[in-house]
Design a protein around this motif. Sequence first.
Motif, PDB file in Angstrom:
ATOM      1  N   ARG A  90       0.826  -1.204   0.000  1.00  0.00           N
ATOM      2  CA  ARG A  90       0.000   0.000   0.000  1.00  0.00           C
ATOM      3  C   ARG A  90       0.867   1.264   0.000  1.00  0.00           C
ATOM      4  O   ARG A  90       0.593   2.219  -0.730  1.00  0.00           O
ATOM      5  CB  ARG A  90      -0.912   0.004   1.235  1.00  0.00           C
ATOM      6  N   ARG A  91       1.908   1.294   0.816  1.00  0.00           N
ATOM      7  CA  ARG A  91       2.769   2.481   0.898  1.00  0.00           C
ATOM      8  C   ARG A  91       3.434   2.763  -0.448  1.00  0.00           C
ATOM      9  O   ARG A  91       3.537   3.924  -0.867  1.00  0.00           O
ATOM     10  CB  ARG A  91       3.830   2.298   1.984  1.00  0.00           C
ATOM     11  N   ILE A  92       3.866   1.719  -1.129  1.00  0.00           N
ATOM     12  CA  ILE A  92       4.565   1.909  -2.404  1.00  0.00           C
ATOM     13  C   ILE A  92       3.598   2.316  -3.509  1.00  0.00           C
ATOM     14  O   ILE A  92       3.895   3.212  -4.304  1.00  0.00           O
ATOM     15  CB  ILE A  92       5.327   0.625  -2.787  1.00  0.00           C
ATOM     16  N   THR A  93       2.434   1.672  -3.574  1.00  0.00           N
ATOM     17  CA  THR A  93       1.472   2.036  -4.617  1.00  0.00           C
ATOM     18  C   THR A  93       0.944   3.447  -4.409  1.00  0.00           C
ATOM     19  O   THR A  93       0.706   4.185  -5.382  1.00  0.00           O
ATOM     20  CB  THR A  93       0.307   1.036  -4.667  1.00  0.00           C
ATOM     21  N   GLU A  94       0.775   3.845  -3.159  1.00  0.00           N
ATOM     22  CA  GLU A  94       0.311   5.209  -2.891  1.00  0.00           C
ATOM     23  C   GLU A  94       1.350   6.246  -3.290  1.00  0.00           C
ATOM     24  O   GLU A  94       1.017   7.417  -3.527  1.00  0.00           O
ATOM     25  CB  GLU A  94      -0.047   5.355  -1.413  1.00  0.00           C
ATOM     26  N   ALA A  95       2.608   5.821  -3.400  1.00  0.00           N
ATOM     27  CA  ALA A  95       3.668   6.719  -3.864  1.00  0.00           C
ATOM     28  C   ALA A  95       3.734   6.775  -5.387  1.00  0.00           C
ATOM     29  O   ALA A  95       4.556   7.513  -5.942  1.00  0.00           O
ATOM     30  CB  ALA A  95       5.013   6.269  -3.302  1.00  0.00           C
ATOM     31  N   GLY A  96       2.877   6.002  -6.054  1.00  0.00           N
ATOM     32  CA  GLY A  96       2.790   6.091  -7.510  1.00  0.00           C
ATOM     33  C   GLY A  96       3.506   5.009  -8.290  1.00  0.00           C
ATOM     34  O   GLY A  96       3.599   5.085  -9.515  1.00  0.00           O
ATOM     35  N   TYR A  97       4.003   3.988  -7.615  1.00  0.00           N
ATOM     36  CA  TYR A  97       4.711   2.901  -8.299  1.00  0.00           C
ATOM     37  C   TYR A  97       3.798   1.697  -8.509  1.00  0.00           C
ATOM     38  O   TYR A  97       2.900   1.452  -7.714  1.00  0.00           O
ATOM     39  CB  TYR A  97       5.905   2.426  -7.463  1.00  0.00           C
ATOM     40  N   ARG A  98       4.075   0.925  -9.557  1.00  0.00           N
ATOM     41  CA  ARG A  98       3.503  -0.407  -9.660  1.00  0.00           C
ATOM     42  C   ARG A  98       4.352  -1.334  -8.817  1.00  0.00           C
ATOM     43  O   ARG A  98       5.562  -1.165  -8.711  1.00  0.00           O
ATOM     44  CB  ARG A  98       3.504  -0.894 -11.113  1.00  0.00           C
ATOM     45  N   VAL A  99       3.722  -2.357  -8.246  1.00  0.00           N
ATOM     46  CA  VAL A  99       4.429  -3.288  -7.376  1.00  0.00           C
ATOM     47  C   VAL A  99       4.309  -4.706  -7.924  1.00  0.00           C
ATOM     48  O   VAL A  99       3.209  -5.161  -8.273  1.00  0.00           O
ATOM     49  CB  VAL A  99       3.874  -3.257  -5.939  1.00  0.00           C
ATOM     50  N   CYS A 100       5.442  -5.382  -7.988  1.00  0.00           N
ATOM     51  CA  CYS A 100       5.453  -6.807  -8.287  1.00  0.00           C
ATOM     52  C   CYS A 100       6.112  -7.512  -7.115  1.00  0.00           C
ATOM     53  O   CYS A 100       7.290  -7.274  -6.809  1.00  0.00           O
ATOM     54  CB  CYS A 100       6.227  -7.086  -9.572  1.00  0.00           C
ATOM     55  N   CYS A 101       5.376  -8.358  -6.432  1.00  0.00           N
ATOM     56  CA  CYS A 101       5.925  -9.103  -5.295  1.00  0.00           C
ATOM     57  C   CYS A 101       6.773 -10.262  -5.825  1.00  0.00           C
ATOM     58  O   CYS A 101       6.329 -11.023  -6.686  1.00  0.00           O
ATOM     59  CB  CYS A 101       4.800  -9.650  -4.423  1.00  0.00           C
TER      60      CYS A 101
END
Length: 221
Positions: free
Chosen positions: A70-81
């Motif tokens: 959530r913290r990373i996506t809210e910063a505008g990045y796409r996330v791949c775990c």
Amino acid sequence: MGGPRFALVDDATALRASLGLLLPGLTFVASHANVECLLAERPEADVVILDLHLANVGQPQASQGPTAIRRITEAGYRVCCYTQEERRFVLAACLAAGATGVISKAATLEEAEAGFLAVADGELVVPPSVAGILEVLVRRGSLTVVSPRQRDVLAGRARGLTYAEMSRTLFLSESTLRGYWLELTQTVSRYLQVTSPGDIEQALGLGPGDLLDVWPEVSRG
């Protein structure tokens, strides 16, 4: 140059030092041991490749799991775990938290690279076990607005079929099947991010509270 840019967040020093060398076709612009360092630096990346388990003796308070996503996506990045985690509901919770992809560290380097690039293109990348959960939600009427062809593609992904294999049985081109999957992923992402764990539990026939330990807080926009 000009392709997608990747940042890596992983507490394993060896992986941070080696992943870019192992995947020379990808452009890595940053690597960090934790989310806090990533957000402090704010590198110009399109996708953050994220390990799910980051808290350790050296950084016991590090954000991890759905909170980190959530913290990373809210910063505008796409996330791949990129993770060794295999529990399917934990992986599904990553999508509910906003991740665009989940890739196993047991995957081959070729599979991992293809998955990272697909996430950069906006494709939802999930293992068959998670696709199976989504298929059950569709079959039980919880996840609606899904076309028959999208159901076919989802069923194939849940069984681990490749686009080439599905193309031979459905008599459709691989590009057409990818298009159906991309359309479906938009519906899936919206559904998971606004649905409570109680609704998911009821749809899947789980006991009340079974998902509370792993499911992120519902975002109501």
